[in-house]
Scaffold this motif. Structure first.
Motif, mmCIF file in Angstrom:
data_model
loop_
_atom_site.group_PDB
_atom_site.id
_atom_site.type_symbol
_atom_site.label_atom_id
_atom_site.label_comp_id
_atom_site.label_asym_id
_atom_site.label_seq_id
_atom_site.Cartn_x
_atom_site.Cartn_y
_atom_site.Cartn_z
ATOM 1 N N ALA A 126 56.729 37.512 58.264
ATOM 2 C CA ALA A 126 56.727 37.713 56.818
ATOM 3 C C ALA A 126 58.109 37.441 56.242
ATOM 4 C CB ALA A 126 56.304 39.148 56.492
ATOM 5 N N ASP A 127 58.140 37.099 54.971
ATOM 6 C CA ASP A 127 59.406 36.897 54.264
ATOM 7 C C ASP A 127 60.258 38.163 54.363
ATOM 8 O OD1 ASP A 127 61.348 35.750 52.590
ATOM 9 O OD2 ASP A 127 60.396 36.586 50.795
ATOM 10 N N MET A 141 63.327 33.756 56.092
ATOM 11 C CA MET A 141 63.287 33.446 54.668
ATOM 12 C C MET A 141 62.085 32.540 54.405
ATOM 13 S SD MET A 141 67.313 32.503 53.968
ATOM 14 C CE MET A 141 67.012 32.078 52.239
ATOM 15 N N PHE A 142 61.187 32.973 53.538
ATOM 16 C CA PHE A 142 60.092 32.109 53.104
ATOM 17 C C PHE A 142 60.693 30.987 52.271
ATOM 18 C CE2 PHE A 142 56.307 31.690 50.049
ATOM 19 C CZ PHE A 142 55.658 30.771 50.864
ATOM 20 N N SER A 143 60.454 29.731 52.680
ATOM 21 C CA SER A 143 61.110 28.569 52.056
ATOM 22 C C SER A 143 60.097 27.486 51.712
ATOM 23 C CB SER A 143 62.183 28.005 52.998
ATOM 24 O OG SER A 143 63.129 28.975 53.358
ATOM 25 N N PRO A 144 59.142 27.771 50.831
ATOM 26 C CA PRO A 144 58.097 26.790 50.532
ATOM 27 C C PRO A 144 58.622 25.618 49.709
ATOM 28 C CG PRO A 144 57.932 28.624 49.023
ATOM 29 C CD PRO A 144 59.008 28.991 50.018
ATOM 30 N N GLY A 145 57.788 24.622 49.577
ATOM 31 C CA GLY A 145 58.105 23.438 48.777
ATOM 32 C C GLY A 145 57.768 22.191 49.543
ATOM 33 N N HIS A 146 58.330 22.055 50.744
ATOM 34 C CA HIS A 146 57.931 20.953 51.617
ATOM 35 C C HIS A 146 56.504 21.176 52.083
ATOM 36 C CE1 HIS A 146 58.231 17.751 54.554
ATOM 37 N NE2 HIS A 146 57.929 18.591 55.527
ATOM 38 N N THR A 152 62.633 29.581 56.927
ATOM 39 C CA THR A 152 63.953 29.375 57.492
ATOM 40 C C THR A 152 64.266 30.557 58.398
ATOM 41 O OG1 THR A 152 64.758 28.117 55.594
ATOM 42 C CG2 THR A 152 66.425 29.214 56.944
ATOM 43 N N TYR A 153 64.823 30.275 59.576
ATOM 44 C CA TYR A 153 65.296 31.326 60.472
ATOM 45 C C TYR A 153 66.819 31.404 60.343
ATOM 46 C CZ TYR A 153 60.706 30.861 62.769
ATOM 47 O OH TYR A 153 59.360 30.811 63.042
ATOM 48 N N VAL A 154 67.328 32.547 59.899
ATOM 49 C CA VAL A 154 68.783 32.760 59.806
ATOM 50 C C VAL A 154 69.170 33.640 60.980
ATOM 51 C CG1 VAL A 154 70.690 33.520 58.379
ATOM 52 C CG2 VAL A 154 68.645 32.586 57.302
ATOM 53 N N ALA A 155 69.731 33.011 62.003
ATOM 54 C CA ALA A 155 70.090 33.696 63.250
ATOM 55 C C ALA A 155 71.607 33.866 63.294
ATOM 56 C CB ALA A 155 69.618 32.890 64.452
ATOM 57 N N GLY A 156 72.078 35.080 62.981
ATOM 58 C CA GLY A 156 73.513 35.274 62.894
ATOM 59 C C GLY A 156 74.095 34.381 61.827
ATOM 60 N N ASP A 157 75.029 33.505 62.215
ATOM 61 C CA ASP A 157 75.660 32.609 61.237
ATOM 62 C C ASP A 157 75.002 31.245 61.195
ATOM 63 O OD1 ASP A 157 76.520 31.431 63.645
ATOM 64 O OD2 ASP A 157 78.471 30.891 62.793
ATOM 65 N N ARG A 187 63.812 26.016 44.482
ATOM 66 C CA ARG A 187 64.128 27.445 44.591
ATOM 67 C C ARG A 187 64.439 27.832 46.041
ATOM 68 N NH1 ARG A 187 60.357 27.479 40.212
ATOM 69 N NH2 ARG A 187 58.545 27.580 41.597
ATOM 70 N N SER A 188 63.740 27.230 46.977
ATOM 71 C CA SER A 188 64.018 27.514 48.383
ATOM 72 C C SER A 188 65.416 27.038 48.769
ATOM 73 C CB SER A 188 62.973 26.830 49.274
ATOM 74 O OG SER A 188 61.686 27.364 49.051
ATOM 75 N N ILE A 189 65.766 25.853 48.290
ATOM 76 C CA ILE A 189 67.096 25.313 48.599
ATOM 77 C C ILE A 189 68.183 26.177 47.975
ATOM 78 C CG2 ILE A 189 68.640 23.372 48.134
ATOM 79 C CD1 ILE A 189 66.141 21.557 48.470
ATOM 80 N N MET A 190 67.983 26.617 46.751
ATOM 81 C CA MET A 190 68.987 27.460 46.108
ATOM 82 C C MET A 190 69.181 28.772 46.873
ATOM 83 S SD MET A 190 70.316 25.740 43.664
ATOM 84 C CE MET A 190 70.004 24.226 44.616
#
Length: 292
Positions: A126-127, A141-146, A152-157, A187-190
């Motif tokens: 889930a987001d 992070m839910f990153s729709p559009g494409h 998106t997976y934000v793993a540490g840095d 919006r996902s990119i921002m």
């Protein structure tokens, strides 16, 4: 504890796709992201060359794979997730909006018996959900559009941004697939560009324009300063005008109609028919002709 995972990238030249293995150097726990199951469309033949490269790296470095992850149902390659699970025993995962993609393509392919509850994966993220690979927190992070289901997976840095941003000289990814939206993509990119400037950005594709070597890594700061589609604080209206105009000129991916049939099944072939062989379906005249 480290918040900086070690990232190893693998490029599939045939599809321009990047695959990743990241791990926590303190615990040697790791994860695989967007693995490719190779496919020759002329022969309709699958091979495991890319998967073999990943398995060799994991074995050589002693990584314990905790997760096998996809960012979305891909239109340009088959997912090797289930094959890797058979070898490594690690659970598979994808974003929970994948059920929307399944329902959309179930209708396109006329597959009334296809389960559209995401049960083909072990976990639907889930987001905002956070899980750990070793000591490294991974935020979804839910990153729709494409696509309707992209995450998106934000793993540490490190941010694995799939098909949103590309390398700065290539801009961003397309938003014209069924369920795609340039407004959602903006919006996902921002949201991705709101991450700390030093965040490492790992893209899903690179097509090596102008003959340069294929690349996969930049930073949020570099994307904000140099990306040809989003630099200079581009407005949503201006971004969408550029993105939609560009998308109208693009042919559909050559493997899309094959790949989505595999990937809405979590990376599996259709059930074999009475001769023991599996077959793919092609929806004639569903899409309009396109010229590049």
């Amino acid at each position: 504890m480290s918040s900086k995972p070690v990232v190893k990238a693998f490029w599939d030249e045939a599809t321009g796709s990047w695959q990743y293995v990241f791990h926590d150097p303190d615990t040697m726990d790791g994860a695989i992201i967007d693995p490719v199951w190779n496919y020759d469309p002329q022969a309709a033949a699958t091979t495991t060359r890319s998967m073999g490269e990943i398995l060799a790296y994991v074995e050589e470095t002693g990584i314990r794979v905790a997760y096998i992850l996809d960012t979305h149902p891909h239109a340009d390659h088959f997912s090797a997730g289930p094959l890797l699970k058979e070898r490594l025993g690690a659970p598979t995962g994808i974003g929970d909006h994948v059920v929307k993609v399944q329902k959309l393509w179930q209708e396109i392919y006329n597959l009334p018996d296809l389960p559209t509850d995401g049960s083909q994966w072990d976990h639907l993220f889930a987001d905002g959900e956070v899980f750990h690979v070793g000591n490294i927190p991974v935020r979804v992070m839910f990153s729709p559009g494409h696509t309707l289901a992209s995450i998106t997976y934000v793993a540490g840095d490190a941010a694995f941004v799939h098909d949103t941003l590309m390398m700065p000289d290539s801009g961003t990814s397309r938003a014209d697939f069924p369920g795609g939206s340039s407004a959602d993509l903006y919006r996902s990119i921002m949201a991705i560009l709101a991450l700390p400037d030093e965040t490492r950005v790992f893209v899903g594709h690179d097509y090596a324009p102008d003959g340069r070597e294929a690349r996969c890594e930049s930073t949020v700061a570099e994307q904000k300063a140099l990306n040809i589609h989003v630099k200079n604080n581009v407005s949503e209206a201006d971004y969408r005008a550029v993105r939609d105009k560009r998308d109208a000129t693009l042919p559909l991916p050559k493997l899309m109609l094959a790949a989505l049939q595999i990937n809405i099944r979590g990376g599996r072939k259709p059930d074999p028919e009475d001769n023991g062989r599996a077959y793919l379906k092609i929806p004639l005249d569903y899409f309009e002709p396109r010229r590049s």
